[in-house]
Design an enzyme around this catalytic site. Structure first.
Site, short mmCIF file in Angstrom:
data_model
loop_
_atom_site.label_atom_id
_atom_site.label_comp_id
_atom_site.label_asym_id
_atom_site.label_seq_id
_atom_site.Cartn_x
_atom_site.Cartn_y
_atom_site.Cartn_z
N GLY A 127 1.76 6.16 -3.47
CA GLY A 127 2.62 5.46 -2.22
C GLY A 127 1.47 4.96 -1.45
O GLY A 127 0.51 5.44 -0.95
N ASP A 151 4.39 -2.06 -1.92
CA ASP A 151 3.12 -1.75 -2.11
C ASP A 151 2.20 -2.90 -1.67
O ASP A 151 0.93 -2.83 -1.21
CB ASP A 151 2.36 -1.60 -3.60
O1 MRU Z 1 2.70 4.16 -8.28
P1 MRU Z 1 3.47 4.66 -6.95
O2 MRU Z 1 3.92 5.92 -7.00
O3 MRU Z 1 2.00 4.92 -6.11
O4 MRU Z 1 4.13 3.75 -6.28
C1 MRU Z 1 4.90 3.91 -5.03
C2 MRU Z 1 5.73 2.75 -4.68
O5 MRU Z 1 6.00 1.97 -5.42
C3 MRU Z 1 6.47 2.85 -3.25
O6 MRU Z 1 7.76 2.37 -3.31
C4 MRU Z 1 5.48 1.99 -2.41
O7 MRU Z 1 4.32 2.55 -2.34
C5 MRU Z 1 6.11 2.10 -1.04
S1 MRU Z 1 5.85 3.71 -0.46
C6 MRU Z 1 6.26 3.73 1.24
#
Ligand code: MRU
Length: 367
Positions: free
Chosen positions: A54, A243
């Protein structure tokens, strides 16, 4: 947020043991395990292999990683090497660079002997700021949910759909997309959440686990179900995380977000993105062309893990031998498909003017 009634953050500095602790997200939701990170290698592995994940949490973890490293070697060279190694762990979430740049800039201004202490204070500050940002996103998002609730009959829940986990586990606390949900629940606004499973890593299971801990009504659905639910009027609003959001409002988020936005547009469902300001990349304009999309190992697609009948966590292969998966981890939703960005300072259009109006100070600092 709470786990079985006890308050946790996703990362914290334990003042007694002087260790940085995290909740190991690789084994959730089946196992709740706390692990300590100490060496730079520990932090690199935790981010790369998604023990923490995240965008906001990745940034906070990198700041703690830099701080732990300063206890060993507070030299300029170590600051630069740590920046490089931590930055290399994951390419898409801009919070990682944002946090590392902030640490490097602050530390290079100080004397070596003070760096261990200053960097730990800074990491804690970044973590605390994240909590406050997300709490405020929740307040602004709650207004939108309440507005939708007012248009419905009193007993009917507002039906929200979310993708991936932009919950408290993906941040330091509250979550971004989930903060309005938690706040709606606390304020007695009835909601029901459709949780996309989010293949290949099934981060939707993390969201379900978070909602379950609060008794928030939800269903875990396949990634392909959303369009159908929207066509049948069963989704009032979509809220997802991000992200990296460009200065023009294009939103990069977990793979599959774009398809949800397309279906939302076709069905007139409002599509909101919960956006903390450290996730804005003021240096890029066109998300599709300019944001690096992480490609992860194909085994995340061809294998899945879960509990077997005897309650043991196990992995099973879903593809025939010789069939290789392909695993782009993020996609970009163009600004034109986004109804609004819910930030810590309020809700704005997904556009350059919308972001500039809310963040005139930040844009200058970052460019
Ligand atoms: O691959 P990840 O699990 O790190 O991806 C996370 C996401 O895509 C979330 O939607 C994003 O980081 C927003 S977190 C508040």
């Amino acid at each position: 947020m709470k786990v079985e009634g006890n308050h946790f953050r996703s990362i914290w500095f334990d003042e007694e043991s002087k260790a940085v602790n995290i909740i190991d997200q690789r084994v959730l939701p089946h196992e709740f395990k706390i692990i300590s990170l100490d060496t730079l290698k520990d932090f690199e592995i935790a981010i790369k292999h998604m023990a923490v994940r995240g965008a906001p949490l990745i940034g906070a973890t990198a700041a703690f990683g830099m701080a732990c490293q300063m206890r060993r070697d507070p030299s300029d060279e170590c600051i630069n090497i740590s920046w490089e190694r931590l930055h290399r762990t994951r390419p898409t979430a801009i919070n990682l660079k944002w946090a590392l740049d902030r640490c490097r800039t602050e530390l290079l201004k100080t004397q070596e002997k003070t760096r261990a202490e200053i960097s730990m204070e800074l990491a804690k500050k970044i973590a605390n700021e994240d909590v406050e940002i997300n709490r405020n996103i929740g307040i602004h998002g709650l207004n939108i949910i309440q507005e939708i609730a007012r248009r419905k009959s009193s007993s009917e829940p507002v039906r929200l759909l979310t993708h991936c986990n932009a919950g408290w586990l993906a941040t330091v606390d509250w979550g971004t997309a989930t903060s309005p949900m938690f706040q709606a629940h606390e304020n007695g606004v009835p909601i029901h959440v459709w949780v996309d499973e989010t293949r290949p890593r099934n981060q939707g299971a993390l969201t379900s686990w978070e909602l379950q801990n609060y008794g928030i009504s939800h269903n875990y659905i396949t990634d392909n179900a959303g369009g159908h639910l929207m066509q049948h009027g069963l989704v009032d609003m979509i809220i997802v995380g991000t992200d990296r959001t460009t200065s023009c409002g294009d939103v990069c988020n977990k793979i599959g977000t774009y398809l949800k936005a397309l279906a939302a547009k076709d069905n007139g469902v409002p599509f909101y993105v919960a956006l903390p300001s450290p996730t804005i990349d003021w240096t890029v304009r066109n998300g599709v062309e300019e944001i690096p999309i992480e490609e992860r190992v194909e085994t995340e697609v061809s294998w899945i893990h879960g509990l077997d009948k005897s309650g043991r966590v196990t992995k099973v292969k879903v593809t025939p031998d010789g069939s290789l998966g392909f695993n782009p981890a993020f996609d970009v939703t163009p600004a034109k498909l986004v109804t609004g960005l819910i930030t810590e300072r309020g809700v704005c259009d997904a556009s350059e003017s919308g972001l500039r109006a809310l963040f005139p100070d930040l844009e200058k600092v970052s460019l």
